[in-house]
Design a protein around this motif. Structure first.
Motif, PDB file in Angstrom:
ATOM      1  N   SER A  34      10.794  26.778  -1.020  1.00 29.58           N
ATOM      2  CA  SER A  34       9.832  25.687  -0.990  1.00 29.58           C
ATOM      3  C   SER A  34      10.423  24.447  -0.351  1.00 29.58           C
ATOM      4  CB  SER A  34       9.388  25.338  -2.415  1.00 29.58           C
ATOM      5  OG  SER A  34       8.796  26.455  -3.020  1.00 29.58           O
ATOM      6  N   SER A  35       9.560  23.694   0.318  1.00 27.84           N
ATOM      7  CA  SER A  35       9.942  22.414   0.905  1.00 27.84           C
ATOM      8  C   SER A  35       9.152  21.315   0.219  1.00 27.84           C
ATOM      9  CB  SER A  35       9.618  22.406   2.404  1.00 27.84           C
ATOM     10  OG  SER A  35       9.698  21.086   2.903  1.00 27.84           O
ATOM     11  N   PRO A  36       9.800  20.202  -0.104  1.00 27.87           N
ATOM     12  CA  PRO A  36       9.066  19.106  -0.739  1.00 27.87           C
ATOM     13  C   PRO A  36       8.072  18.430   0.210  1.00 27.87           C
ATOM     14  CG  PRO A  36      11.315  18.447  -0.267  1.00 27.87           C
ATOM     15  CD  PRO A  36      11.215  19.913   0.043  1.00 27.87           C
ATOM     16  N   ASP A  37       8.150  18.707   1.498  1.00 23.66           N
ATOM     17  CA  ASP A  37       7.244  18.097   2.472  1.00 23.66           C
ATOM     18  C   ASP A  37       5.990  18.922   2.721  1.00 23.66           C
ATOM     19  OD1 ASP A  37       8.972  15.993   2.787  1.00 23.66           O
ATOM     20  OD2 ASP A  37       9.873  16.775   4.629  1.00 23.66           O
ATOM     21  N   LEU A  38       5.854  20.030   2.024  1.00 23.29           N
ATOM     22  CA  LEU A  38       4.719  20.904   2.274  1.00 23.29           C
ATOM     23  C   LEU A  38       3.829  21.067   1.054  1.00 23.29           C
ATOM     24  CD1 LEU A  38       6.416  23.772   4.316  1.00 23.29           C
ATOM     25  CD2 LEU A  38       5.063  21.865   5.196  1.00 23.29           C
ATOM     26  N   TYR A  39       2.543  21.222   1.325  1.00 26.85           N
ATOM     27  CA  TYR A  39       1.540  21.618   0.342  1.00 26.85           C
ATOM     28  C   TYR A  39       1.395  23.138   0.493  1.00 26.85           C
ATOM     29  CZ  TYR A  39      -3.263  22.594  -1.194  1.00 26.85           C
ATOM     30  OH  TYR A  39      -4.373  23.123  -1.777  1.00 26.85           O
ATOM     31  N   TYR A  40       1.385  23.866  -0.619  1.00 21.07           N
ATOM     32  CA  TYR A  40       1.278  25.318  -0.583  1.00 21.07           C
ATOM     33  C   TYR A  40       0.029  25.774  -1.325  1.00 21.07           C
ATOM     34  CZ  TYR A  40       6.248  25.288   0.613  1.00 21.07           C
ATOM     35  OH  TYR A  40       7.456  25.072   1.220  1.00 21.07           O
ATOM     36  N   ALA A  41      -0.620  26.794  -0.805  1.00 26.09           N
ATOM     37  CA  ALA A  41      -1.707  27.475  -1.501  1.00 26.09           C
ATOM     38  C   ALA A  41      -1.451  28.971  -1.359  1.00 26.09           C
ATOM     39  CB  ALA A  41      -3.055  27.103  -0.904  1.00 26.09           C
ATOM     40  N   LEU A  42      -1.594  29.707  -2.455  1.00 21.46           N
ATOM     41  CA  LEU A  42      -1.313  31.146  -2.475  1.00 21.46           C
ATOM     42  C   LEU A  42      -2.546  31.935  -2.863  1.00 21.46           C
ATOM     43  CD1 LEU A  42       2.056  31.112  -4.404  1.00 21.46           C
ATOM     44  CD2 LEU A  42       1.743  31.900  -2.071  1.00 21.46           C
ATOM     45  N   ARG A 123      -0.613  12.110   1.387  1.00 20.83           N
ATOM     46  CA  ARG A 123      -0.901  13.254   2.255  1.00 20.83           C
ATOM     47  C   ARG A 123      -1.073  14.533   1.434  1.00 20.83           C
ATOM     48  NH1 ARG A 123      -3.609  12.682   5.938  1.00 20.83           N
ATOM     49  NH2 ARG A 123      -2.835  14.428   7.140  1.00 20.83           N
ATOM     50  N   PHE A 124      -0.320  14.654   0.340  1.00 17.27           N
ATOM     51  CA  PHE A 124      -0.471  15.816  -0.527  1.00 17.27           C
ATOM     52  C   PHE A 124      -1.873  15.830  -1.131  1.00 17.27           C
ATOM     53  CE2 PHE A 124      -0.157  18.479  -4.223  1.00 17.27           C
ATOM     54  CZ  PHE A 124       0.650  19.517  -3.812  1.00 17.27           C
ATOM     55  N   ALA A 125      -2.339  14.677  -1.602  1.00 18.45           N
ATOM     56  CA  ALA A 125      -3.698  14.590  -2.156  1.00 18.45           C
ATOM     57  C   ALA A 125      -4.736  14.939  -1.093  1.00 18.45           C
ATOM     58  CB  ALA A 125      -3.949  13.193  -2.722  1.00 18.45           C
ATOM     59  N   ALA A 126      -4.519  14.473   0.131  1.00 20.08           N
ATOM     60  CA  ALA A 126      -5.437  14.795   1.227  1.00 20.08           C
ATOM     61  C   ALA A 126      -5.403  16.290   1.538  1.00 20.08           C
ATOM     62  CB  ALA A 126      -5.095  13.974   2.463  1.00 20.08           C
ATOM     63  N   ALA A 127      -4.220  16.888   1.491  1.00 25.25           N
ATOM     64  CA  ALA A 127      -4.097  18.330   1.738  1.00 25.25           C
ATOM     65  C   ALA A 127      -4.811  19.115   0.644  1.00 25.25           C
ATOM     66  CB  ALA A 127      -2.631  18.739   1.826  1.00 25.25           C
ATOM     67  N   ALA A 128      -4.712  18.658  -0.592  1.00 26.32           N
ATOM     68  CA  ALA A 128      -5.425  19.312  -1.696  1.00 26.32           C
ATOM     69  C   ALA A 128      -6.931  19.224  -1.470  1.00 26.32           C
ATOM     70  CB  ALA A 128      -5.037  18.684  -3.028  1.00 26.32           C
ATOM     71  N   GLU A 129      -7.386  18.110  -0.966  1.00 21.65           N
ATOM     72  CA  GLU A 129      -8.813  17.959  -0.644  1.00 21.65           C
ATOM     73  C   GLU A 129      -9.198  18.920   0.480  1.00 21.65           C
ATOM     74  OE1 GLU A 129     -12.602  16.696  -1.185  1.00 21.65           O
ATOM     75  OE2 GLU A 129     -10.890  16.166  -2.452  1.00 21.65           O
ATOM     76  N   ALA A 130      -8.386  19.007   1.515  1.00 21.33           N
ATOM     77  CA  ALA A 130      -8.647  19.939   2.619  1.00 21.33           C
ATOM     78  C   ALA A 130      -8.650  21.376   2.110  1.00 21.33           C
ATOM     79  CB  ALA A 130      -7.600  19.767   3.721  1.00 21.33           C
ATOM     80  N   GLY A 131      -7.833  21.649   1.097  1.00 19.78           N
ATOM     81  CA  GLY A 131      -7.742  22.991   0.536  1.00 19.78           C
ATOM     82  C   GLY A 131      -9.022  23.485  -0.107  1.00 19.78           C
ATOM     83  N   LYS A 132      -9.937  22.592  -0.390  1.00 14.77           N
ATOM     84  CA  LYS A 132     -11.219  23.008  -0.958  1.00 14.77           C
ATOM     85  C   LYS A 132     -12.023  23.857   0.028  1.00 14.77           C
ATOM     86  CE  LYS A 132     -11.509  19.161  -4.171  1.00 14.77           C
ATOM     87  NZ  LYS A 132     -12.222  17.916  -4.530  1.00 14.77           N
ATOM     88  N   ALA A 133     -11.682  23.784   1.312  1.00 14.20           N
ATOM     89  CA  ALA A 133     -12.353  24.591   2.333  1.00 14.20           C
ATOM     90  C   ALA A 133     -11.681  25.952   2.519  1.00 14.20           C
ATOM     91  CB  ALA A 133     -12.392  23.836   3.663  1.00 14.20           C
ATOM     92  N   ASP A 134     -10.564  26.199   1.857  1.00 10.18           N
ATOM     93  CA  ASP A 134      -9.866  27.477   1.968  1.00 10.18           C
ATOM     94  C   ASP A 134     -10.591  28.521   1.127  1.00 10.18           C
ATOM     95  OD1 ASP A 134      -7.979  25.999   3.385  1.00 10.18           O
ATOM     96  OD2 ASP A 134      -6.638  25.805   1.663  1.00 10.18           O
ATOM     97  N   ALA A 135     -10.546  29.774   1.572  1.00  7.49           N
ATOM     98  CA  ALA A 135     -11.173  30.862   0.815  1.00  7.49           C
ATOM     99  C   ALA A 135     -10.416  32.155   1.032  1.00  7.49           C
ATOM    100  CB  ALA A 135     -12.625  31.038   1.230  1.00  7.49           C
TER     101      ALA A 135
END
Length: 143
Positions: A34-42, A123-135
């Motif tokens: 893991s990198s602290p600069d990345l948002y991850y979704a599994l 940016r992490f919060a923004a990435a989490a928001e963008a993640g709502k479009a992931d499926a």
């Protein structure tokens, strides 16, 4: 831990002794760190005996993002870069006939990983928001 110990034994790591490992390279590294600069979704998947395919969608993100597919052996069998765009793709079970716009998994189980560059809390919060479009959803195979 039993599984980890068996895996180490299979790799020739001795019991109760130091074993000199191979130098870590992209080819020998079997676990993504893991990198602290990345948002991850599994997304875990298991086709089992289903006559289905997996519809995978990665939403838009203006910075670096990638969609990586790992099989049951943790081998990375496909990676798609999606900087500034959305990606939609189908994942098919092993031994499937190739389809345009699809990837065939080498094993019935595995993990799909999305990484997004998000080095700050904002940016992490923004990435989490963008993640709502992931499926990552099963769709039946018609026919």
């Amino acid at each position: 831990m039993d599984r980890a110990m068996a895996t180490l034994a299979e790799r020739g790591v001795a019991l109760h002794a130091f074993t000199t490992p191979q130098r870590v390279t992209p080819q020998t590294q079997s676990v993504v760190r893991s990198s602290p600069d990345l948002y991850y979704a599994l997304c875990r998947y298991d086709f089992g005996d289903r006559a289905a395919r997996l519809a995978v969608r990665m939403g838009h993100w203006p910075d670096y993002q990638s969609l990586a597919f790992f099989d049951a052996r943790t081998d990375n069998f496909a990676t798609l870069r999606g900087t500034g765009r959305r990606i939609a793709i189908r994942l098919l079970p092993p031994r499937s006939a190739p389809e345009e716009g699809a990837i065939v998994s080498p094993t019935t189980r595995g993990v799909i990983l999305i990484r997004r560059l998000a080095p700050t809390a904002e940016r992490f919060a923004a990435a989490a928001e963008a993640g709502k479009a992931d499926a990552c959803t099963f769709e039946p195979v018609s026919g």
